[in-house]
Design an enzyme around this catalytic site. Structure first.
Site, short mmCIF file in Angstrom:
data_model
loop_
_atom_site.label_atom_id
_atom_site.label_comp_id
_atom_site.label_asym_id
_atom_site.label_seq_id
_atom_site.Cartn_x
_atom_site.Cartn_y
_atom_site.Cartn_z
N HIS A 143 0.90 -1.20 -0.13
CA HIS A 143 -0.14 -0.11 -0.18
C HIS A 143 0.91 1.17 0.15
CE1 HIS A 143 0.79 -0.63 4.15
NE2 HIS A 143 0.63 0.75 4.43
N ARG A 162 9.92 -0.78 2.58
CA ARG A 162 9.93 0.13 1.19
C ARG A 162 10.48 -0.31 -0.06
NH1 ARG A 162 11.09 2.94 5.75
NH2 ARG A 162 9.74 4.23 6.85
#
Length: 337
Positions: A143, A162
């Site tokens: 997300h 990330r």
């Protein structure tokens, strides 16, 4: 879980495999960043049992694409998309979700120049969320928050991984290994009134760690909260007012202030002077007391709605909020002996 305070844009979860296949055909620049093996896996994954593996292969291939190749293809893609929008700004031949997907790529490319992650809308669901709406993200689902203001509540975690659209450290191998590779977007929900008061809207995910309530007290009104058996955190997100309890404890509410309320604290009563121009709005987070009655859930199996962006839900009216002011030290209400 994310609850929108303003119009909010985000990416969450992988698109359906059929959508990704269609976008690979439509955007050769995106396809050029994917290996032939990965593209073949996507095109041949009619069987649902093969789709998770095909998604993993595609994501691994894209994230490991040579930077020179992905940068070059991104520039070619942007040049073509800008030209198409210039020549045909009111294109109605393509489905709405495809047009909005292309616009999302252009937006991300402006925010993060030369980052191939701008092509993420080609394989992740791009969500447009209205104020008062919320969605839940299960663990190990990709997300990204793109624009807007939200209240976010999550279980304790120290493993944010990330892979793009950030100047921070990117750990691609770990992210590729940890994702679930399920498809379909999250359910979008507007919460539900609780404790017999429509001014208290509950957002309950299907996990025991937390739930959030948004409490709204209008000018000239009072609102008494239920007594909670668990500790809670209050965050004032809009307006001003005060709160009292039967022990005579009073707190002045201002935007950005936070309060810790121990379990068993006497019920709090919010009050807003009738001369105020707007309501007092407070977010309350605590351990999930309604885990058997969730309002914000992940759909079972792949989900898809008309054009991905056509959310057919009632919407709670929450006005756009400006930046929240820095909060002072938390104040503590003492439980009654």
């Amino acid at each position: 879980m994310a609850i929108a305070l303003t119009p909010f844009e985000a990416m969450c979860g992988f698109r359906r495999i059929e959508e990704i296949a269609q976008l690979l055909k439509k955007h050769p620049e995106f396809a050029a960043c994917i290996s032939d093996e990965a593209k073949l896996a996507v095109f041949m994954s009619d069987d649902p049992s093969l789709q998770s593996g095909a998604l993993r292969t595609l994501f691994h291939s894209f994230m490991n694409c040579d930077r020179d190749v992905s940068t070059k293809q991104l520039k070619l893609l942007l040049k073509r998309l800008y030209a198409e929008q210039s020549l045909n700004p009111h294109d109605h031949e393509s489905p709405p979700w495809e047009r909005k997907c292309a616009r999302a790529v252009l937006r991300l490319a402006q925010q993060f120049p030369n980052d191939a992650g701008a092509m993420a809308p080609f394989f992740l669901n791009y969500l447009l969320i209205a104020p008062g709406e919320a969605f839940f993200m299960a663990p190990n689902e990709p997300h990204a928050y793109v624009a807007g203001e939200i209240i976010e509540c999550m279980a304790c975690s120290d493993n944010v991984v990330r892979a793009g659209l950030t100047p921070k450290f990117k750990d691609v191998p770990n992210l590729v290994d940890m994702l679930t590779y399920s498809t379909g977007g999250p359910s979008i929900d507007a919460g539900t009134p609780c404790y017999g008061d429509t001014r208290i809207i509950r957002y309950t995910p299907p996990v025991p760690e937390f739930e959030v309530m948004i409490v709204t007290c209008n000018p000239g009104e009072t609102l008494t909260m239920p007594q909670l058996s668990v500790a809670a955190i209050f965050i004032v997100i809009e307006g001003s007012g005060n709160t009292d309890n039967e022990d005579g404890q009073r707190l002045v509410m201002r935007p950005g202030r936070t309060y810790f309320v121990p379990p068993g604290c006497p019920p709090l009563t919010f009050a807003v002077n009738e001369t105020k121009r707007g309501p007092l709005r407070v977010a309350v987070a605590h351990e999930n007391l309604h885990v058997d009655d969730p309002t914000v859930v992940n759909p079972e199996g792949p989900s898809h709605w008309k054009g991905e962006f056509d959310v057919d839900k009632p919407r709670l009216e929450i006005p756009d909020l400006g930046s929240l002011s820095p909060h002072p030290s938390p104040r503590v209400m003492q439980p009654k002996d």
